[in-house]
Enzyme design. Structure first.
Site: not given
Ligand code: GDP
Ligand code: IMO
Ligand code: MG
Length: 422
Positions: A13, A16, A40-41, A223
Site C-alpha cells: 500500500d 504503487k 488493491g491498487h 504487496q
Molecule cells: P498500493 O497498493 O501500493 O497501490 O497503494 P493503495 O492504493 O492500497 O494505497 C495507497 C493510498 O494512498 C491510496 O488511497 C492512494 O490513492 C493514496 N495515495 C497515493 N499517493 C498519495 C499521495 O501522495 N497523497 C495522498 N494523500 N494519497 C496518496
Molecule cells: P498491495 O498490492 C498490504 C497482507 C495482508 C496480510 C498478509 C498476508 O495493495 O500493496 P494474504 O492475503 O496475501 O495471504 O495476506 O499480507 N497483504 C497486503 N498488505 N497491501 C497488499 O497489497 C497486501 N496483500 C496482502 O494484510 O498481512
Molecule cells: Mg494496496
C-alpha cells in the site's frame, strides 16, 4: 523509459497504483507478475477513483498492453467482476488485457481454507485478506494446482475440479466447515472460463515479441518487500516473491533485460494485518485515520501506521536493487510539527542497523529516532520541486539518502497531477 520493475519498499500500500499510472504514460506494456486479488491498487483520475486488484493499473491509459503474467494467482470469478466493473466505467479491456495460460487459479476451497486456518491460529493469525492466496500458492508449490489452461479446457477442468473438491471437502470437513458443491463451483468457474477465454494467451511469447519490438515494459509489483515470502517478516507475509526477482520468474523476462528498479515508499510507514512494525505509533495512526486516510483498499481494514523506517527501506533497497525512489503521501505529514525517522533499532542490549530475521527479535526492537522539523504547510498544490516548503525538501532528501537511492518522484496527493518529478 526502458524496462522498469516497480516494487513496494515497505509493507504494501505504498501508493504503487498511483505511481504505476503516472509511469505508464511512458510505457507500452504493463505487467502484473505475482500476488493475486489480495492487492488493491488505487488510482485517482479527474475525480474518479479506481481500485484495481488483478488488472494492471496501466489499463487506465489508452493503447497500453496489460498483462496478467504466469506468476499471478487468479481468481477467475473475481477477475470477471473486475473486468465488468471497468467496462461499466468505460474502460475497454478486450484487445488490451492478456491473461497467462499458466497462471494458477484461486478456487473457493482456497478461500475457505485461508479463513479456516486463520480461525485455527486464533491470536497468532496472519491477518490475511482471506482471498485464498496462501493455499493457492501452496497448491502450486505442491504441484497440485489448476491453471488457466485447465479452466478453458472444459473436459479437463471438470475432471480435475472433481478430484480437487473431493480432497479439499474432506479437509474442510475436518475443520468443521461446510463442504463445497461441485455443481455450484463448476458452474460459476466454467462460466468465468468462457468469459475469460478471449483474454488468454501465452504471455511469455507476447512479452518477448514486445521486447523484440523495443517496447518499454513496466512490471507492476504487488504487496511490498516485507511481505515477501523469502525476505519479509515470515510468517507474517504473503505467499509470493514481492521483491524485484519475482518480476523475472513471474513473467519469463530475464534479469539482464531489466533496466531499472523503482521503489515506492510512503513518507511514513503503514501495514495491514499482523506482524512486527517497529515504528508503529498510535498518535500518527489516529491523525491519519481522522483525516479519513489509511483504510485498506481491499478489505477496508484500518492500516497500522508509524514513522518512516529507514532501516527497513535500506534493506528493501538492498534486496530489490532499487535505483530510484518514489515517495508518496508526503502531504500526510503536512500538519506534523516534529517528524521522526527511524535510523536504527535497539533490542536485547544490542544495536541493529539492519532488519533482524528473527521476528521475535524484530518484535522487541525499539526504534532509534532522528527528528526533523515539520513544514506545517499544505503541499497538495505543489507541482515542482521548488514549490515544496524547504523543510519538506530537506525531509525528502534525508529519507532518500538514508535509504540509499536517488529520489525521482515525490507525490503530494492521490491525483495524477499531484506528482513532482525531481
Ligand atoms: P498500493 O497498493 O501500493 O497501490 O497503494 P493503495 O492504493 O492500497 O494505497 C495507497 C493510498 O494512498 C491510496 O488511497 C492512494 O490513492 C493514496 N495515495 C497515493 N499517493 C498519495 C499521495 O501522495 N497523497 C495522498 N494523500 N494519497 C496518496
Ligand atoms: P498491495 O498490492 C498490504 C497482507 C495482508 C496480510 C498478509 C498476508 O495493495 O500493496 P494474504 O492475503 O496475501 O495471504 O495476506 O499480507 N497483504 C497486503 N498488505 N497491501 C497488499 O497489497 C497486501 N496483500 C496482502 O494484510 O498481512
Ligand atoms: Mg494496496
Amino acid at each position: 523509459m526502458a524496462n522498469t520493475i516497480l516494487v513496494g519498499a515497505q509493507w504494501g500500500d505504498e501508493g504503487k497504483g498511483k505511481i504505476i499510472d503516472v509511469l505508464t504514460e511512458q510505457a507500452d506494456v504493463v505487467v502484473r507478475t505475482q500476488g493475486g486479488n489480495n492487492a488493491g491498487h488505487t488510482v485517482h483520475i479527474g475525480g474518479q477513483k479506481y481500485v484495481l486488484h488483478l488488472v494492471p493499473s496501466g489499463i487506465l491509459r489508452k493503447k497500453k498492453v496489460c498483462v496478467i503474467a504466469n506468476g499471478v494467482v487468479v481468481d477467475p470469478v473475481s477477475l470477471v467482476k473486475e473486468i465488468e466493473g471497468l467496462s461499466k466505467l468505460g474502460i475497454k479491456t478486450i484487445g488490451s488485457l492478456f491473461l497467462s495460460e499458466t497462471a494458477h487459479l484461486v478456487l473457493p476451497y482456497h478461500r475457505e481454507l485461508d479463513s479456516q486456518r486463520e480461525i485455527l491460529k486464533g491470536k497468532n493469525k496472519i491477518g490475511t485478506t482471506k482471498r485464498g492466496i496462501g493455499p493457492a500458492y501452496g497448491d502450486k508449490a505442491a504441484r497440485t494446482g489448476l491453471r488457466v489452461l485447465d479452466l478453458i479446457n472444459p473436459e479437463r477442468f471438470k475432471k480435475q475440479l472433481a478430484w480437487k473438491l473431493k480432497e479439499n471437502n474432506e479437509i474442510l470437513k475436518a475443520f468443521g466447515a461446510k463442504p463445497l458443491s461441485f455443481k455450484q463451483v463448476h458452474g460459476a468457474y466454467r462460466e468465468a472460463g468462457d468469459f475469460l477465454k478471449p483474454y488468454v494467451t501465452n504471455t511469455v511469447i507476447l512479452l518477448h515479441e514486445a521486447l523484440r519490438r523495443g517496447d518499454d515494459i513496466l512490471f507492476e509489483g504487488a504487496q511490498g518487500t516485507f511481505l515477501d515470502i523469502d525476505h519479509g517478516t515470515y510468517p507474517f507475509v504473503t505467499s509470493s516473491n514481492t521483491t524485484a526477482g519475482g518480476a523475472c520468474t513471474g513473467s519469463g523476462v530475464a534479469p539482464h533485460r531489466m533496466d531499472r528498479v523503482v521503489g515506492v515508499m510512503k513518507a511514513y510507514t503503514t501495514r495491514v494485518g499482523e506482524g512486527p512494525l517497529p515504528t508503529e505509533n498510535a498518535e500518527i495512526a489516529d491523525m491519519l485515520h481522522a483525516m479519513g486516510r489509511e483504510f485498506g483498499a481491499t478489505t477496508g481494514r484500518p492500516r497500522r501506521c508509524g514513522w518512516f523506517d529507514s532501516v527497513a527501506t535500506r534493506h528493501a533497497c538492498m534486496v530489490n536493487g532499487i535505483d530510484e525512489l518514489a515517495v508518496t503521501n508526503l502531504d500526510g505529514l503536512d500538519t506534523v510539527a516534529a517528524i521522526r525517522v527511524c535510523i536504527g533499532y535497539r533490542a536485547d542490549g544490542k544495536q541493529f542497523d539492519y532488519v533482524p530475521n528473527d521476528i521475535e527479535i524484530l518484535g522487541r526492537c525499539q526504534p532509534v529516532y532522528a527528528e526533523f522539523p515539520g513544514w506545517e504547510t499544505p503541499t497538495h498544490d505543489a507541482r515542482k520541486w521548488n514549490d515544496l516548503p524547504a523543510r519538506a525538501r530537506s525531509y525528502l532528501k534525508a529519507i532518500a539518502e538514508l535509504t540509499g537511492a536517488r529520489l525521482t518522484i515525490a507525490s503530494v496527493g492521490p491525483g495524477r497531477e499531484q506528482t513532482i518529478f525531481v
